[in-house]
Design an enzyme around this catalytic site. Structure first.
Site, short mmCIF file in Angstrom:
data_model
loop_
_atom_site.label_atom_id
_atom_site.label_comp_id
_atom_site.label_asym_id
_atom_site.label_seq_id
_atom_site.Cartn_x
_atom_site.Cartn_y
_atom_site.Cartn_z
N PRO A 9 1.10 -0.75 0.23
CA PRO A 9 -0.08 0.15 0.43
C PRO A 9 1.18 1.14 0.45
CG PRO A 9 -0.19 -1.28 2.34
CD PRO A 9 0.70 -1.81 1.03
N ASN A 10 0.00 2.39 -1.04
CA ASN A 10 1.02 3.53 -1.36
C ASN A 10 2.12 3.50 -1.60
OD1 ASN A 10 -1.19 4.92 0.80
ND2 ASN A 10 -0.46 3.40 2.35
N ARG A 17 4.04 11.46 -2.09
CA ARG A 17 4.00 11.02 -0.49
C ARG A 17 5.07 11.04 0.05
NH1 ARG A 17 4.72 4.84 1.23
NH2 ARG A 17 3.80 4.93 3.42
N TYR A 22 10.94 9.64 1.54
CA TYR A 22 10.65 8.19 0.75
C TYR A 22 11.52 8.93 -0.71
CZ TYR A 22 7.42 5.87 3.88
OH TYR A 22 7.01 5.57 4.54
N ASN A 73 8.13 -5.32 -0.86
CA ASN A 73 8.14 -4.47 -0.14
C ASN A 73 6.79 -4.10 0.58
OD1 ASN A 73 7.86 -1.60 1.45
ND2 ASN A 73 9.09 0.22 0.21
N ALA A 76 3.13 -0.68 5.20
CA ALA A 76 2.43 -1.03 6.18
C ALA A 76 2.45 -2.46 6.53
CB ALA A 76 1.50 0.29 6.40
N GLU A 97 13.15 -8.77 1.50
CA GLU A 97 12.08 -7.37 1.75
C GLU A 97 13.92 -6.55 1.65
OE1 GLU A 97 9.10 -7.78 5.66
OE2 GLU A 97 10.77 -6.21 6.40
N HIS A 99 13.17 -1.86 2.23
CA HIS A 99 12.21 -0.84 2.70
C HIS A 99 13.01 0.20 2.47
CE1 HIS A 99 9.49 -2.57 4.91
NE2 HIS A 99 10.42 -3.76 5.86
N ARG A 106 13.13 4.74 12.29
CA ARG A 106 11.44 6.07 12.62
C ARG A 106 10.92 5.19 13.90
NH1 ARG A 106 8.86 4.89 6.69
NH2 ARG A 106 7.92 6.85 8.07
C1 DQA Z 1 8.16 1.13 3.52
C2 DQA Z 1 8.51 1.25 5.67
C3 DQA Z 1 6.30 1.31 6.18
O1 DQA Z 1 7.23 1.33 7.45
C4 DQA Z 1 6.28 2.67 5.53
O2 DQA Z 1 4.29 2.03 5.81
C5 DQA Z 1 5.59 2.15 3.71
C6 DQA Z 1 6.77 2.35 2.94
C7 DQA Z 1 9.64 1.68 3.29
O3 DQA Z 1 9.40 1.65 2.22
O4 DQA Z 1 10.48 2.12 4.27
O5 DQA Z 1 4.67 2.06 4.18
O6 DQA Z 1 8.08 -0.45 3.36
#
Ligand code: DQA
Length: 145
Positions: A9-10, A17, A22, A73, A76, A97, A99, A106
């Site tokens: 998501p997102n 964003r 990011y 990735n 959340a 994985e 990020h 964080r």
């Molecule tokens: C994320 C880190 C997560 O905590 C966050 O909710 C994201 C992006 C990252 O790529 O840094 O959506 O996965």
């Protein structure tokens, strides 16, 4: 070698964003980077993004028999989803994985990763280049098989 990159998501909102966290690069820029990384490593890279947990589970299940490795990735869902963890365990494919941000630097709730428990490696805080590093890692380790 077929590598499936899954974004949760997102992540489709990259560039819009929270650019301070990011970066300014867009999701389209990420897709271009993935294509480049595929060429660089001689792997077949495909990408799937969804904002929905069940869709992500479906795609991980689809990977069984259709991909050799996964880069994920989960956004959340990293910090909440036992369903995605179980799906990754179910297909038992090599997984990394990624990020974009350094989740450990964080909020405390981002320090826990359920999904990472099914991944052999986690790359964090490297920006979009983390995806390229994950693809290179998988290609070097499994690409010759
Ligand atoms: C994320 C880190 C997560 O905590 C966050 O909710 C994201 C992006 C990252 O790529 O840094 O959506 O996965």
């Amino acid at each position: 070698m077929k590598i499936l990159v899954i974004n949760g998501p997102n992540l489709n909102m990259l560039g819009i964003r929270e650019p301070g966290i990011y970066g300014k690069n867009s999701f389209t820029d990420l897709l271009a980077l993935l294509e480049e990384a595929g060429k660089e490593t001689g792997t077949e890279v495909t990408q799937y993004q969804s904002n929905h947990e069940g869709d992500l589970v479906d795609r991980i299940q689809w990977a069984y028999g259709n991909a050799d490795a996964i880069v994920i990735n989960p956004g959340a869902y990293t910090h909440t989803s036992i369903a995605i963890l179980d799906a990754l365990k179910a297909v038992s494919l090599p997984a990394v994985e990624v990020h974009i941000s350094d989740v450990d630097a964080r909020e405390p709730f981002r320090h826990v990763s359920y999904t990472g428990m099914a991944c052999e490696k986690t790359i964090k805080g490297q920006g979009l280049d983390g995806y390229r590093q994950a693809i290179v890692y998988l290609a070097e380790k499994y690409g010759k098989a």
